[in-house]
Design an enzyme around this catalytic site. Structure first.
Site, short mmCIF file in Angstrom:
data_model
loop_
_atom_site.label_atom_id
_atom_site.label_comp_id
_atom_site.label_asym_id
_atom_site.label_seq_id
_atom_site.Cartn_x
_atom_site.Cartn_y
_atom_site.Cartn_z
N GLU A 1 -7.99 2.52 0.62
CA GLU A 1 -8.24 1.51 -0.42
C GLU A 1 -8.77 0.18 0.12
OE1 GLU A 1 -5.45 1.87 1.09
OE2 GLU A 1 -4.90 -0.20 1.49
N LYS B 1 1.67 7.95 0.34
CA LYS B 1 2.09 8.03 1.74
C LYS B 1 3.47 8.66 1.84
CE LYS B 1 -0.28 3.81 3.38
NZ LYS B 1 -1.14 4.44 4.39
N ASP C 1 0.84 -1.20 0.00
CA ASP C 1 0.00 0.00 0.00
C ASP C 1 0.87 1.25 0.00
OD1 ASP C 1 -1.96 1.92 0.25
OD2 ASP C 1 -2.46 1.44 2.34
N ASP D 1 -5.72 6.39 -0.72
CA ASP D 1 -5.08 5.64 0.36
C ASP D 1 -6.11 4.95 1.26
OD1 ASP D 1 -3.03 4.61 1.84
OD2 ASP D 1 -2.57 6.47 2.91
N ASP E 1 0.29 -4.99 4.71
CA ASP E 1 -1.10 -4.54 4.56
C ASP E 1 -1.99 -5.65 3.99
OD1 ASP E 1 -2.87 -2.49 5.09
OD2 ASP E 1 -2.70 -1.59 3.11
N ARG F 1 -11.04 -0.59 2.26
CA ARG F 1 -12.50 -0.69 2.31
C ARG F 1 -13.08 -0.93 0.91
NH1 ARG F 1 -12.65 5.15 5.05
NH2 ARG F 1 -10.66 4.31 5.71
N1 BES Z 1 -3.18 0.30 5.31
C1 BES Z 1 -3.54 1.57 5.81
C2 BES Z 1 -3.80 1.58 7.31
C3 BES Z 1 -2.61 1.27 8.19
C4 BES Z 1 -1.85 2.29 8.72
C5 BES Z 1 -2.29 -0.02 8.52
C6 BES Z 1 -0.78 2.00 9.53
C7 BES Z 1 -1.21 -0.31 9.33
C8 BES Z 1 -0.46 0.71 9.85
C9 BES Z 1 -4.81 2.05 5.13
O1 BES Z 1 -4.98 1.64 3.82
C10 BES Z 1 -4.76 3.54 5.10
O2 BES Z 1 -3.91 4.06 4.45
N2 BES Z 1 -5.68 4.19 5.82
C11 BES Z 1 -5.72 5.59 5.89
C12 BES Z 1 -7.14 6.03 5.71
C13 BES Z 1 -7.31 7.49 5.50
C14 BES Z 1 -6.75 7.91 4.17
C15 BES Z 1 -8.76 7.82 5.59
C16 BES Z 1 -5.18 6.00 7.26
O3 BES Z 1 -5.44 5.30 8.24
O4 BES Z 1 -4.49 7.01 7.33
ZN ZN Z 2 -4.04 -0.13 3.30
MN MN Z 3 -4.04 2.93 2.42
#
Ligand code: BES
Ligand code: ZN
Ligand code: MN
Length: 498
Positions: free
Chosen positions: A347, A275, A268, A345, A286, A349
């Site tokens: 993604e 990111k 991811d 990001d 991920d 869901r």
């Molecule tokens: N895979 C990430 C969530 C994550 C973050 C998992 C840190 C493990 C450690 C997810 O896809 C993500 O990027 N979520 C975002 C959502 C936001 C853009 C609404 C997040 O949590 O920042």
């Molecule tokens: Zn993710």
């Molecule tokens: Mn993500």
């Protein structure tokens, strides 16, 4: 690591471990070792802070009167309060001490506990499981590690009365370790090795355990209308995959299955909503949710669980590229609902949405549990201890909470509700894929709930905080934890088997 069971009595092995209870009460084998060594153990207790409390250890190096190079005393605390998990933890902690001691072989004595003679074999079996669980190491890419830095311990014998009973129980528990290790292996692999197609290739190997394995490629998924999942993968050179694992172990092969659905984003980057560089390497795990589904289905099949179960792994790589999905794109999910992708990001869901729709249409499951490293926000809420639990069903929630407590993989229920759901309403489409700044894990769960049938018992586990551990824990060495495999195996064993 090799783990054997034998009657206690003979002091064999380079290292000998014996239990001490609260207030320095010696177990039978600690007592026998004390006598053999001319009182060395009682003297050691007097001249140290070790008092037999749970989690305490004391090493006696080259003791007199016994052949072993060392005696390790391990504290178990109050005898009456001990459960299986305490013995697993004792075994796990013993492994890490023994593995750095130089000993290649050890004997760990589990003595008859006062009146609880029936549980001794169970205690020994769980201690053996703890030893085994901590012996996991992902070191296949380390070609230059010095031998003296590697764990020395190669085998252990658990010394216990009625060893055959303990061995029998351990052989059942060993399936758990096999499932957990299968997950840890997949989750630990870097994203240049495990990507959607290579993950699917690993899944196909599970057919040897009697699982039916189906893999859908992009063409098939396009036919099914999985626009949400496919949108995430479209920026990647790797082809997205949906893996279906079926285990029909119930008497009635036609009875409705339980379904487990895992987020499998093999890497991811965030996509176009990219990111920051620092820590991005973590996003190789991920796919932890899909990894758990893989290990769980491995475990259910290996132990021939009397349940019908379906595992679904939604596998994609989230990359920025000339063909990547853009913020503002609107995709149509398999359910027919449309989604404005505000942030590429968010993604996971999108992947789960189509996987959830598919599993419900195809299998009409009696319950669904999905697992996903879904949000950073759950780490803010619950840290690295509990997984977040979201559910439309109190009974399923309570079952999951109890199962988590029993196996040491705790979950904490979080709220759902209309006021949160409204936060993902959207002017341009049926919904957007992010809510506001607050309650990020909850709005993510609300998003998933929009793809779950009204009366279908469903739970979502946000495992972002518990999938990888930066610290060694008694039964979980640092790295990939496989959190969820034991929890869901316990759930199945307690509530869904014939
Ligand atoms: N895979 C990430 C969530 C994550 C973050 C998992 C840190 C493990 C450690 C997810 O896809 C993500 O990027 N979520 C975002 C959502 C936001 C853009 C609404 C997040 O949590 O920042
Ligand atoms: Zn993710
Ligand atoms: Mn993500």
């Amino acid at each position: 690591m090799k783990i054997a069971f034998a009657a206690p009595g003979k002091f064999k092995g380079e290292a000998l471990a014996a239990a001490v209870f609260e207030n320095g009460q010696l177990s039978a084998s600690a007592q026998a070792l004390d006598e053999a060594s001319g009182g060395a153990i009682k003297r050691a207790l007097k001249s140290s802070r070790f008092s037999g409390k749970k989690g305490q250890f004391l090493d006696l190096v080259s003791p007199n009167g016994v052949e072993a190079a060392r005696i390790v005393l391990f504290g178990l605390g109050k005898e009456a309060e001990l459960g299986d998990l305490d013995f697993e933890r004792a075994g796990g902690s013993l492994y890490s001490r023994l593995a750095s001691s130089g000993a290649t072989d050890a004997t760990v004595f589990v003595d008859d506990l006062n009146d609880a003679k029936t549980t001794t074999q169970s205690a020994a079996a769980h201690l053996g499981l703890g030893l085994l669980l901590h012996s996991y190491r992902f070191d296949k890419y380390r070609t230059k590690e010095k031998p003296e830095k590697k764990p020395s311990l190669k085998s252990a014998t658990v010394g216990v009365a009625k060893a055959a009973n303990a061995r029998k129980q351990f052989n059942e528990l060993k399936f758990i370790a096999d499932g957990v290790f299968a997950t840890r292996d997949l989750v630990s692999e870097p994203a240049n090795v495990i990507y959607p197609e290579s993950f699917a290739a690993e899944a196909k190997k599970l057919a040897s355990l009697g699982l039916k394995v189906t893999v859908l490629g992009e063409k098939e998924m396009r036919k099914l209308g999985m626009g949400a999942l496919l949108g995430v993968g479209q920026g990647s050179k790797r082809e997205s995959q949906l893996v279906l694992l079926e285990w029909l172990g119930a008497k009635n092969k036609k009875s409705a299955p339980v379904a487990f659905v895992g987020k499998g984003v093999t890497f991811d980057t965030g996509g176009i909503s990219i990111k920051p560089a620092a820590g991005m390497e973590d996003m190789k795990w991920d796919m932890g949710g899909a990894g758990v589904v893989f290990g769980l289905m491995h475990l259910l099949a290996a132990r021939k669980a009397k349940v019908n179960a379906i595992g679904v792994c939604g596998l994609v790589e989230n990359m920025p590229s000339g063909n990547a999905q853009r913020p503002g794109d609107i995709v149509t999910s398999m359910s027919g609902q449309t989604i404005e992708v505000i942030n590429t990001d968010a993604e996971g869901r999108l992947v789960l949405a189509d996987a959830l729709t598919h599993v419900q249409r195809e299998y009409k499951p009696r319950a669904i549990v999905d697992l996903a490293t879904l949000t950073g926000a759950i780490i803010i809420s619950l840290g690295n201890v509990h997984a977040g639990l979201f559910s439309n069903d109190d009974e399923l929630s309570e079952r999951l909470s109890a199962a988590g407590k029993a196996v040491g993989e705790p979950v904490w229920r979080m709220p759902l509700g209309e006021d949160y759901d409204r936060l993902i309403d959207c002017d341009a489409a049926d919904m957007k894929n992010v809510g506001g700044r607050g309650g990020g894990s909850i709005t993510a769960a609300q998003f998933l709930q929009r793809f779950v049938d009204e009366d279908r018992p469903w739970a979502h586990l946000d495992i972002a905080g518990v999938t990888w551990s930066s610290k060694d824990k008694p039964t979980v060495p640092k790295g990939a934890t496989a959190f969820g495999v034991r929890l869901l195996n316990q759930l199945v064993a307690q509530h869904y088997e014939d």
